[in-house]
Scaffold this motif. Structure first.
Motif, mmCIF file in Angstrom:
data_model
loop_
_atom_site.group_PDB
_atom_site.id
_atom_site.type_symbol
_atom_site.label_atom_id
_atom_site.label_comp_id
_atom_site.label_asym_id
_atom_site.label_seq_id
_atom_site.Cartn_x
_atom_site.Cartn_y
_atom_site.Cartn_z
ATOM 1 N N LEU A 1 1.096 -1.061 0.029
ATOM 2 C CA LEU A 1 0.076 0.186 0.212
ATOM 3 C C LEU A 1 0.737 1.361 0.127
ATOM 4 O O LEU A 1 1.691 1.318 0.822
ATOM 5 N N ALA A 2 0.691 2.199 -0.955
ATOM 6 C CA ALA A 2 1.453 3.251 -1.065
ATOM 7 C C ALA A 2 0.655 4.382 -1.289
ATOM 8 O O ALA A 2 -0.408 4.293 -2.172
ATOM 9 N N ILE A 3 1.046 5.714 -1.031
ATOM 10 C CA ILE A 3 0.139 6.941 -1.228
ATOM 11 C C ILE A 3 1.044 7.823 -2.168
ATOM 12 O O ILE A 3 2.345 8.058 -1.645
ATOM 13 N N SER A 4 0.390 8.431 -3.185
ATOM 14 C CA SER A 4 1.311 9.336 -3.912
ATOM 15 C C SER A 4 1.588 10.548 -2.904
ATOM 16 O O SER A 4 1.107 10.933 -1.994
ATOM 17 N N SER A 5 2.544 11.346 -3.363
ATOM 18 C CA SER A 5 3.182 12.365 -2.300
ATOM 19 C C SER A 5 2.276 13.477 -2.284
ATOM 20 O O SER A 5 2.309 14.098 -1.211
ATOM 21 N N ARG A 6 1.349 13.911 -3.135
ATOM 22 C CA ARG A 6 0.457 14.833 -2.905
ATOM 23 C C ARG A 6 -1.027 14.291 -2.488
ATOM 24 O O ARG A 6 -2.004 15.050 -2.258
ATOM 25 N N GLY A 7 -1.178 12.987 -2.252
ATOM 26 C CA GLY A 7 -2.244 12.461 -1.702
ATOM 27 C C GLY A 7 -3.411 12.337 -2.781
ATOM 28 O O GLY A 7 -4.756 12.259 -2.549
ATOM 29 N N ASN A 8 -3.083 12.246 -4.015
ATOM 30 C CA ASN A 8 -4.189 12.334 -5.113
ATOM 31 C C ASN A 8 -4.504 10.937 -5.492
ATOM 32 O O ASN A 8 -5.670 10.745 -5.925
ATOM 33 N N PHE A 9 -3.745 9.991 -5.286
ATOM 34 C CA PHE A 9 -4.121 8.548 -5.336
ATOM 35 C C PHE A 9 -3.300 7.704 -4.554
ATOM 36 O O PHE A 9 -2.316 8.061 -3.969
#
Length: 80
Positions: A1-9
């Motif tokens: 599970l990983a989140i993009s640096s800006r939290g967009n996806f």
């Protein structure tokens, strides 16, 4: 599970899969944090968003599917 640096996806991956699968967030608010319910994939995912939102998936989300997960919002009573 990983989140993009800006939290967009966010992205998911399981052992045996050849690549990470990108997934869209289900809200206009950016993702702040994510995790597994009780550290167990079989119980589902939780997601917190900027602005205080908290959402959960049902148990046993299908990580092999390319479809988005169905998150249910949870009301949190906060002071302030």
């Amino acid at each position: 599970l990983a989140i993009s640096s800006r939290g967009n996806f966010f992205l998911t991956w399981q052992p045996g899969q050849e690549f990470w699968i990108p997934r869209a967030r289900d809200t206009s608010r950016r993702i702040q944090s994510m995790g597994f319910i009780e550290n167990d994939l079989e119980q589902g995912l939780w997601m917190s968003t900027r602005g205080g939102g908290l959402s959960f998936t049902k148990s046993q989300p299908d990580f092999d599917s390319i479809n988005n997960f169905d998150f249910s919002s949870s009301d949190i009573k906060t002071g302030g």
